[in-house]
Design a protein around this motif. Sequence first.
Motif, PDB file in Angstrom:
ATOM      1  N   ILE A   1     -69.312 131.553 101.267  1.00  0.00           N
ATOM      2  CA  ILE A   1     -70.450 132.404 100.954  1.00  0.00           C
ATOM      3  C   ILE A   1     -71.624 131.905 101.785  1.00  0.00           C
ATOM      4  O   ILE A   1     -72.079 130.768 101.617  1.00  0.00           O
ATOM      5  N   ARG A   2     -72.091 132.720 102.694  1.00  0.00           N
ATOM      6  CA  ARG A   2     -73.279 132.389 103.497  1.00  0.00           C
ATOM      7  C   ARG A   2     -74.460 133.082 102.829  1.00  0.00           C
ATOM      8  O   ARG A   2     -74.660 134.285 102.945  1.00  0.00           O
ATOM      9  N   LEU A   3     -75.227 132.310 102.073  1.00  0.00           N
ATOM     10  CA  LEU A   3     -76.287 132.846 101.222  1.00  0.00           C
ATOM     11  C   LEU A   3     -77.618 132.781 101.964  1.00  0.00           C
ATOM     12  O   LEU A   3     -78.092 131.704 102.319  1.00  0.00           O
ATOM     13  N   LYS A   4     -78.217 133.971 102.146  1.00  0.00           N
ATOM     14  CA  LYS A   4     -79.399 134.074 102.994  1.00  0.00           C
ATOM     15  C   LYS A   4     -80.542 134.730 102.228  1.00  0.00           C
ATOM     16  O   LYS A   4     -80.334 135.681 101.465  1.00  0.00           O
ATOM     17  N   GLY A   5     -81.770 134.239 102.433  1.00  0.00           N
ATOM     18  CA  GLY A   5     -82.922 134.859 101.804  1.00  0.00           C
ATOM     19  C   GLY A   5     -83.093 136.297 102.261  1.00  0.00           C
ATOM     20  O   GLY A   5     -82.805 136.638 103.416  1.00  0.00           O
ATOM     21  N   GLY A   6     -83.563 137.155 101.362  1.00  0.00           N
ATOM     22  CA  GLY A   6     -83.778 138.554 101.721  1.00  0.00           C
ATOM     23  C   GLY A   6     -82.476 139.278 101.951  1.00  0.00           C
ATOM     24  O   GLY A   6     -81.533 139.182 101.161  1.00  0.00           O
ATOM     25  N   ASP A   7     -82.398 139.996 103.067  1.00  0.00           N
ATOM     26  CA  ASP A   7     -81.191 140.725 103.463  1.00  0.00           C
ATOM     27  C   ASP A   7     -80.630 140.092 104.730  1.00  0.00           C
ATOM     28  O   ASP A   7     -81.392 139.753 105.643  1.00  0.00           O
ATOM     29  N   PRO A   8     -79.317 139.917 104.824  1.00  0.00           N
ATOM     30  CA  PRO A   8     -78.738 139.221 105.984  1.00  0.00           C
ATOM     31  C   PRO A   8     -79.046 139.867 107.327  1.00  0.00           C
ATOM     32  O   PRO A   8     -79.106 139.178 108.343  1.00  0.00           O
ATOM     33  N   PHE A   9     -79.250 141.187 107.323  1.00  0.00           N
ATOM     34  CA  PHE A   9     -79.427 141.887 108.590  1.00  0.00           C
ATOM     35  C   PHE A   9     -80.884 142.252 108.888  1.00  0.00           C
ATOM     36  O   PHE A   9     -81.158 143.001 109.814  1.00  0.00           O
TER      37      PHE A   9
ATOM     38  N   ARG B   1     -72.032 137.591  91.345  1.00  0.00           N
ATOM     39  CA  ARG B   1     -70.620 137.350  91.050  1.00  0.00           C
ATOM     40  C   ARG B   1     -69.976 136.465  92.121  1.00  0.00           C
ATOM     41  O   ARG B   1     -69.222 135.528  91.807  1.00  0.00           O
ATOM     42  N   LEU B   2     -70.294 136.735  93.371  1.00  0.00           N
ATOM     43  CA  LEU B   2     -69.727 135.940  94.462  1.00  0.00           C
ATOM     44  C   LEU B   2     -70.216 134.496  94.400  1.00  0.00           C
ATOM     45  O   LEU B   2     -69.446 133.560  94.615  1.00  0.00           O
ATOM     46  N   VAL B   3     -71.497 134.307  94.114  1.00  0.00           N
ATOM     47  CA  VAL B   3     -72.038 132.947  94.014  1.00  0.00           C
ATOM     48  C   VAL B   3     -71.363 132.188  92.880  1.00  0.00           C
ATOM     49  O   VAL B   3     -71.005 131.011  93.027  1.00  0.00           O
ATOM     50  N   MET B   4     -71.162 132.835  91.757  1.00  0.00           N
ATOM     51  CA  MET B   4     -70.578 132.159  90.590  1.00  0.00           C
ATOM     52  C   MET B   4     -69.117 131.791  90.816  1.00  0.00           C
ATOM     53  O   MET B   4     -68.611 130.848  90.210  1.00  0.00           O
ATOM     54  N   GLN B   5     -68.424 132.513  91.700  1.00  0.00           N
ATOM     55  CA  GLN B   5     -67.009 132.260  91.918  1.00  0.00           C
ATOM     56  C   GLN B   5     -66.726 131.394  93.147  1.00  0.00           C
ATOM     57  O   GLN B   5     -65.606 130.919  93.330  1.00  0.00           O
ATOM     58  N   ALA B   6     -67.741 131.187  93.979  1.00  0.00           N
ATOM     59  CA  ALA B   6     -67.531 130.520  95.266  1.00  0.00           C
ATOM     60  C   ALA B   6     -67.225 129.035  95.117  1.00  0.00           C
ATOM     61  O   ALA B   6     -67.735 128.360  94.224  1.00  0.00           O
ATOM     62  N   ARG B   7     -66.408 128.539  96.016  1.00  0.00           N
ATOM     63  CA  ARG B   7     -66.140 127.103  96.115  1.00  0.00           C
ATOM     64  C   ARG B   7     -66.960 126.466  97.238  1.00  0.00           C
ATOM     65  O   ARG B   7     -67.122 125.246  97.265  1.00  0.00           O
ATOM     66  N   LEU B   8     -67.448 127.293  98.188  1.00  0.00           N
ATOM     67  CA  LEU B   8     -68.236 126.789  99.301  1.00  0.00           C
ATOM     68  C   LEU B   8     -69.390 127.751  99.565  1.00  0.00           C
ATOM     69  O   LEU B   8     -69.174 128.930  99.826  1.00  0.00           O
ATOM     70  N   ILE B   9     -70.631 127.238  99.507  1.00  0.00           N
ATOM     71  CA  ILE B   9     -71.825 128.050  99.737  1.00  0.00           C
ATOM     72  C   ILE B   9     -72.668 127.378 100.813  1.00  0.00           C
ATOM     73  O   ILE B   9     -73.065 126.212 100.679  1.00  0.00           O
TER      74      ILE B   9
ATOM     75  N   VAL C   1     -65.587 135.091 105.380  1.00  0.00           N
ATOM     76  CA  VAL C   1     -67.006 134.782 105.271  1.00  0.00           C
ATOM     77  C   VAL C   1     -67.735 135.990 104.683  1.00  0.00           C
ATOM     78  O   VAL C   1     -67.584 137.106 105.159  1.00  0.00           O
ATOM     79  N   TRP C   2     -68.484 135.724 103.630  1.00  0.00           N
ATOM     80  CA  TRP C   2     -69.364 136.752 103.050  1.00  0.00           C
ATOM     81  C   TRP C   2     -70.797 136.403 103.435  1.00  0.00           C
ATOM     82  O   TRP C   2     -71.281 135.304 103.125  1.00  0.00           O
ATOM     83  N   LEU C   3     -71.485 137.308 104.110  1.00  0.00           N
ATOM     84  CA  LEU C   3     -72.910 137.153 104.390  1.00  0.00           C
ATOM     85  C   LEU C   3     -73.657 137.829 103.253  1.00  0.00           C
ATOM     86  O   LEU C   3     -73.679 139.061 103.144  1.00  0.00           O
ATOM     87  N   VAL C   4     -74.255 137.029 102.379  1.00  0.00           N
ATOM     88  CA  VAL C   4     -74.796 137.529 101.115  1.00  0.00           C
ATOM     89  C   VAL C   4     -76.318 137.414 101.094  1.00  0.00           C
ATOM     90  O   VAL C   4     -76.873 136.341 101.299  1.00  0.00           O
ATOM     91  N   GLY C   5     -76.986 138.524 100.802  1.00  0.00           N
ATOM     92  CA  GLY C   5     -78.434 138.516 100.660  1.00  0.00           C
ATOM     93  C   GLY C   5     -78.842 138.006  99.289  1.00  0.00           C
ATOM     94  O   GLY C   5     -78.391 138.516  98.269  1.00  0.00           O
TER      95      GLY C   5
END
Length: 261
Positions: free
Chosen positions: A94-102, A34-42, A15-19
Amino acid sequence: MSNNAPKASTMTGKVWLVGAGPGDPDLLTLRAARLVMQARLIVHDGLVDPAILALARADARLISVAKQRSRHTMQQAEINALLVREALAGRDVIRLKGGDPFIFGRGGEEAEACRAAGVPVEVVPGVSAAIGGAAAALMPLTHRRTASVVSFVAGQCKGLSEQNWAGLAGQGRTLVIYMGLATSEAITEKLIADGLSPAMPVAVIENATRPAMRVLRAPLAGLADLVTRHKVKSPALIVIGEVTAEPNIDELRALALEVTQ
């Protein structure tokens, strides 16, 4: 493909927690893109700009877990379980989150859930709403003449009146409040009760970094009225402190003259 990129796996996924940044797609980091463009699950928040989601590959599976006040597509526990379930099934997420994940993104809870289940997890930081919004508004959260301390707080917390905010705002300090629109009146009362001047300058930044961004200003005593009168809607930040005041052009010219002399 780099070693950090999502990949097909027959074992436990990752799991990638991506801001995703504060809104403007151009503020997405190169690594996040890059991670978003390569991901199979977001698995994405509702505040992620559609232009960012459009970067995903055509066969990517996109799951929205959008949250709004009093109305959630999924509760946080369900989101945690979804991430773990998909990863344990061998899929990278890819867990895509607004702003910064933390920064008020509940990334800490999601990381804890993954680690507890034995799922590898990695965080890709993003430009936070406070940093991005203040920059777009030309509003320095710290300034050598006016503020050497900045604090971030959540304004929708239960038991707001019991929160200890003493010293977080005032001379030489900037206070940034996330998710504070609905409690703006209570926030005003609390800060004044804690000793902050009713005349302290305040700014509300709505839709930070997006084309519809608005920056509205008032003294602290007029914060709730400002929110109501201008029908401010989320996402919005409340910034309290001297850095929010409209710049004095005469002072700026005087400073520029000193520099050139």
